[in-house]
Design an enzyme around this catalytic site. Structure first.
Site, PDB file in Angstrom:
ATOM      1  N   HIS A   3       0.991  -1.287  -0.093  1.00 43.08           N
ATOM      2  CA  HIS A   3       0.140  -0.180   0.015  1.00 43.08           C
ATOM      3  C   HIS A   3       0.884   1.239  -0.058  1.00 43.08           C
ATOM      4  CE1 HIS A   3      -2.880   2.996   1.936  1.00 43.08           C
ATOM      5  NE2 HIS A   3      -3.710   2.143   1.510  1.00 43.08           N
TER       6      HIS A   3
ATOM      7  N   ASP B 260       3.081  -4.340   8.101  1.00 40.98           N
ATOM      8  CA  ASP B 260       1.932  -3.552   7.843  1.00 40.98           C
ATOM      9  C   ASP B 260       0.785  -4.594   7.847  1.00 40.98           C
ATOM     10  OD1 ASP B 260      -0.309  -2.153   6.988  1.00 40.98           O
ATOM     11  OD2 ASP B 260       0.347  -1.768   5.173  1.00 40.98           O
TER      12      ASP B 260
ATOM     13  N   GLN C  65      -4.580  -5.119   6.992  1.00 37.85           N
ATOM     14  CA  GLN C  65      -5.480  -6.174   6.563  1.00 37.85           C
ATOM     15  C   GLN C  65      -5.314  -7.464   7.308  1.00 37.85           C
ATOM     16  OE1 GLN C  65      -7.991  -5.362   4.227  1.00 37.85           O
ATOM     17  NE2 GLN C  65      -7.017  -3.706   3.462  1.00 37.85           N
TER      18      GLN C  65
ATOM     19  N   LYS D  60     -10.752  -0.328  10.141  1.00 37.04           N
ATOM     20  CA  LYS D  60     -10.896  -1.738   9.210  1.00 37.04           C
ATOM     21  C   LYS D  60     -11.507  -2.948  10.279  1.00 37.04           C
ATOM     22  CE  LYS D  60      -7.393  -0.344   5.963  1.00 37.04           C
ATOM     23  NZ  LYS D  60      -8.007   0.174   4.811  1.00 37.04           N
TER      24      LYS D  60
HETATM   25  C1  LIG Z   1      -2.306  -3.013   3.649  1.00 33.07           C
HETATM   26  C2  LIG Z   1      -2.712  -1.508   4.064  1.00 33.07           C
HETATM   27  N1  LIG Z   1      -1.879  -0.611   4.741  1.00 33.07           N
HETATM   28  C3  LIG Z   1      -2.187   0.498   5.101  1.00 33.07           C
HETATM   29  C4  LIG Z   1      -3.366   0.851   5.031  1.00 33.07           C
HETATM   30  C5  LIG Z   1      -3.692   2.458   5.426  1.00 33.07           C
HETATM   31  O1  LIG Z   1      -4.380   2.539   6.531  1.00 33.07           O
HETATM   32  P1  LIG Z   1      -5.018   4.080   7.102  1.00 33.07           P
HETATM   33  O2  LIG Z   1      -5.515   4.698   5.825  1.00 33.07           O
HETATM   34  O3  LIG Z   1      -6.036   3.698   7.923  1.00 33.07           O
HETATM   35  O4  LIG Z   1      -3.678   4.863   7.365  1.00 33.07           O
HETATM   36  C6  LIG Z   1      -4.363   0.291   4.440  1.00 33.07           C
HETATM   37  C7  LIG Z   1      -5.900   0.822   4.170  1.00 33.07           C
HETATM   38  O5  LIG Z   1      -5.897   1.873   3.665  1.00 33.07           O
HETATM   39  C8  LIG Z   1      -4.035  -0.820   3.949  1.00 33.07           C
HETATM   40  O6  LIG Z   1      -4.977  -1.759   3.299  1.00 33.07           O
END
Ligand SMILES: Cc1ncc(COP(=O)(O)O)c(C=O)c1O
Ligand SMILES: Cc1ncc(COP(=O)(O)O)c(C=O)c1O
Lengths: 421, 150, 421, 150
Positions: free
Chosen positions: C124, C203, C206, C229
């Site tokens: 991400h 990370d 998910q 989430k």
């Molecule tokens: C794999 C992953 N990493 C990081 C994030 C970032 O999360 P957030 O937007 O709550 O900071 C997300 C979701 O958007 C994600 O799916």
């Protein structure tokens, strides 16, 4: 004021104010720390989660469109509330501290040895430490305004010392002191900053909740405040900035939708405000902040300010009658917000707090995240009573009564004479 | 739990007249502890001679609970062995974190039993521990430097 | 599973799922973007604001003690939920992105030219951009794992290229891909990282919502996830770290209660987790996250994972029957989470989304904040359906039906033959 | 507003058979625009000769709305003056941001009237604007460089 301020009607919107602490009614005098929330705000948040929840920007389905409209609607409302000319000038952060860190990181990026950043000795830690860290990273020098004996910014000394000069790149001061209550002459300092080409940052964490706000009148370039002190939720803050300035700043936190194009070999970034909003933003919190702004606007910020001013004058007068009590900062309600810090001779603030708490009176004790100011004033820590739109005269009376009792208790007078006021 | 039970007369008494207060020479180690949430500060010196704590002296700014607790602590540990002081630390800490479920032996703990009420006020636990944490830290450092010298 | 999974009972806790979009029931298949919230979570937040609201740490009055107990109680609950050994290992941030930026800033502080940071091409943006910015600041080099044709981390290629070597200082990869659904062999990669003395960051944005989590089993040093989430509120994320490691890291954001002693001339900092929590933390959001964790724990993370696994297998099988549909990533429900990305030949994801939305079906279209992965797979963007504990077989059927209709509509088959499936 | 009204036959038609697609020489300026939220990308060239737009050519990846809109735009502006194209931009933008309250003159806007439905779908406004924003940017740059040459 056309109509009398109906504080009892206001209080009915805040269910928590009906709480009792043991045999006593709750007397909440810690609003400078965080304000209470009206049911309207809590309901808006619940309704958002239960009926319109989705992620923003990225989601184009019905719920996504509703959530995005709610989030961007909050941005527009905040912009209007502080007199910003464009909603793109409003960046949502997690609190005022993040907003000030964002300012410190991005403004200091091009600085180096020889450059100077100016704050004041009366700042909250959140408007000191980010600049100290920025100076550490860049080699710039941190300088600061002193305060006068009566707790005002010492502009004369600053002038004498050439505090603001051609090396000054950033000036960052509080609009309203969270300890002394002092309202600083921000537009005057902004003019001094602009005269040498420096950027003017204002920590308006205590100002925006208490006073009608116009970023244009303040004359600043960046302004930070926090949602939870203005009847809004925790988890949200605001950095307002002139669009041109924001547009010239590098990104701060990376990730999510703050980008334009991401390649493994390098990325480009979105225009403001999105460049500064990494990851899923505080969506429901923006909805709550919007409801809070509507709530205080419906009452009227001018009337809220007037209520606080009257009550502060009364509290200052009554508190000074308490034996051994010393007010820190201006003792008259002129250019002054509703935070009143004080010491009680021979009783440590912790003990004052504890004693008052046993009577349902909530104040704050310690250094209120402003240790340098306490050092400067030569007190190790202090107590602080802070008022807001729902505070009553009766609550001030209970505070004064509690302070009398506390002084007697610890000085042993109580034990000897058996009498409290 | 009423606030008057927290502020036992013994505590107020130690607060008004602190035992062993003031920094004195000679000493082996000086430590400086703070309680950042309220700004309490404590400089504390210990001196160990012939296997016993010969002096504990201190300069403290703080609330009645932290000051009285430091005063009571100094009376309890001076003259005893460092080992005994560390055991007192453990016992006092257990009580103070016991949320009112742990009580102290009055023979061993003397005036410190007055702090049992503090255990009911979680926000004040740190205050009551400040002096104890400092003396423990100082004693462990004395022992460590003694070991190094061997 | 001892008892059948009662998805209808679960759905009753989520009032939003009863919404209708025009004539259609809401079919929410965008949980990988953000999950919906059960009434239990929304109620816990409201109750906090209306009955226990105060600032934490600094306030020692009754409300302050209640708010602090609630906030720290949430920290303890999060620690237990992910198998941390101490609650001081849990740092609250505003979202996963801030958590990853915190990791990137503090871990990269001592790095310089010649040092390497390793991520993967399936990350991400929030696990790419912070490391790119860290490399820019420090001169370190960013390197990355590639993916295999079936969307798995290419460990062989990494081995051949010596991707992880003595210059590697940090490795940061996703536990579960938000695009491909792939579950990565985190503990294996962690062992590779540790063998060369690098720090392993995961990370788990998910992963934590979908799978039972044990930081010990994952073998990582730092782990990030986000509240919204996992049935929790927006405005809160978590960075877990081994205490020793956290304790060795410099501060990130400055201000508020992250300090030990502040002087104008320099400051010292609090121990973890407070060192990393500048300003008023997301108090009500922590309360909400606590309620969310209790909610999913009461159902059982193992049962939630099993439900998702079954449903994912069904969805993969059914979706592959749609003409022109191509699944990105593993096409079988083995080592795979509940995010299914796909393309539909001749129809742009935006249009797929729009068409499905008109039938009440919410999916995501775009690059899902993973543009480098899309580049790598040679697709400009994709659609993503993502499942969660409340998703039903009937919803998958509606998705498949909608996809058939969409394909026909845009290819003109519909216009010509007039027939939908 | 039903989705079938969004996807007018004219739009689907332009989407299936894009007018003036492909990058061609000669050209005066090439611009590259993206829509970061969905990843749509557009490279667009304009060529101005004798005060008129002699060609608009482009290479686009994107949804039906953005592709069809670019296709329609190219037909409308080629052959006209840059000034006329900028006026069309203003009119189209006003309509598309008008939330359904603004309509277009069919004589002037031709196939572009089919996009009136898009104004009801705020999330698609950016898609419909992508080609228009690119051509405006390109024309302004051509004018700016013409001025510099003076
Ligand atoms: C794999 C992953 N990493 C990081 C994030 C970032 O999360 P957030 O937007 O709550 O900071 C997300 C979701 O958007 C994600 O799916
Ligand atoms: C003057 C001032 N600045 C900054 C802050 C920091 O606000 P927050 O804790 O919401 O970041 C506060 C409140 O604590 C404040 O009173």
């Amino acid at each position: 004021m056309t109509e009398a301020y109906d504080v009892e009607a206001v209080r009915r919107d805040f269910p928590i104010l009906a709480r009792r602490v043991g045999a006593y009614p709750l007397t909440y005098l810690d609003s400078g720390n965080t304000s209470q929330k009206p049911a309207q705000v809590v309901d808006a948040i619940a309704d958002h989660y239960l009926a319109h929840n989705a992620n923003v920007a990225r989601a184009m389905h019905v719920l996504g469109a509703e959530a995005t409209a709610a989030f961007e609607g909050a941005r527009t409302a905040v912009a209007a509330f502080i007199g910003a000319s464009r909603s793109e000038e409003v960046v949502f952060t997690k609190n005022a501290s993040e907003a000030l860190n964002l300012a410190a990181h991005t403004l200091s990026a091009p600085l180096g040895p020889g450059d100077e950043i100016v704050v004041s000795v009366m700042e909250h830690h959140s408007n000191i430490v980010p600049w100290q860290l920025a100076c550490q990273r860049t080699g710039a020098t941190l300088r600061w305004f002193d305060v006068t004996e009566d707790g005002r910014l010492d502009l004369e000394a600053a002038d004498r010392e050439g505090l603001i000069n051609e090396r000054t790149k950033v000036v960052s001061i509080a609009w309203v002191s969270n300890v002394l209550g002092t309202i600083n002459p921000v537009s005057q300092v902004a003019a001094m900053a602009h005269a040498v080409g420096a950027v003017m940052v204002v920590d308006a964490s205590q100002g925006v909740p208490q006073l009608p706000t116009s970023v244009a009148d303040l004359g600043c370039d960046l302004l930070a405040f926090t949602g939870h002190k203005i009847c809004g939720p925790t988890g949200i803050g605001v950095l307002w900035g002139r669009y041109d300035l924001l547009d010239s700043l590098p990104p701060f936190l990376g990730g999510g939708e703050m980008i334009e194009v991401v390649r493994m070999t390098g990325s480009t970034f979105a225009p403001p405000p999105y460049r500064f909003e990494a990851g899923t933003p505080p969506i429901a919190q923006a909805v709550g902040l919007h409801a809070a702004i509507e709530y205080v606007s419906a009452i009227g910020m001018d009337r809220i300010a007037a209520h606080e001013q009257e009550l502060t004058a009364y509290a200052l007068a009554e508190m000074q009658k308490v034996r051994g009590l010393r007010i820190l900062g201006p003792t008259e309600a002129v250019d002054r917000g509703g935070a009143i810090s004080f010491t009680l001779e021979g009783v440590h603030p912790h003990d004052v707090m504890q004693m008052l708490d046993s009577r349902g009176i909530a104040i704050r004790g310690g250094h209120h995240c402003a240790r340098p100011l306490h050092d400067r004033l030569g007190v190790q820590s202090s107590c602080r009573a802070s008022l807001y739109l729902y505070t009553t005269y009766a609550e001030i009376d209970r505070l004064v009564e509690g302070l009398d009792y506390t002084g007697s208790f610890f000085s042993g007078r109580l034990a000897t004479t058996g009498g409290a006021r | 739990m009423s606030v008057e039970q927290l502020y036992q007369e013994i505590i107020l008494d130690h607060y008004r007249v602190k035992r062993n207060a003031g920094l004195r020479d000679p000493y082996d180690i000086e430590v400086h502890h703070v309680n950042p949430s309220c700004g309490d500060e404590l400089s504390l010196r210990v001196s160990v001679a012939d296997g016993a704590i010969s002096d504990v002296s201190y300069d403290a700014i703080g609330c009645s609970i932290s000051q009285a607790s430091t005063s009571v602590m100094s009376e309890l540990v001076i003259g005893g062995t460092p080992q005994h002081a560390l055991e007192l630390y453990d016992g006092f800490q257990k009580m103070i974190q016991g949320q009112g479920k742990v009580s102290l032996n009055e023979e061993t703990f003397g005036d410190a039993v007055a702090f049992e009420g503090v255990a009911q006020f979680p926000a004040r636990v740190k205050c009551a521990m400040l002096g104890w944490a400092a003396v423990r830290d100082a004693l462990l450092r004395v022992q460590a430097s003694a070991k190094e010298e061997l």
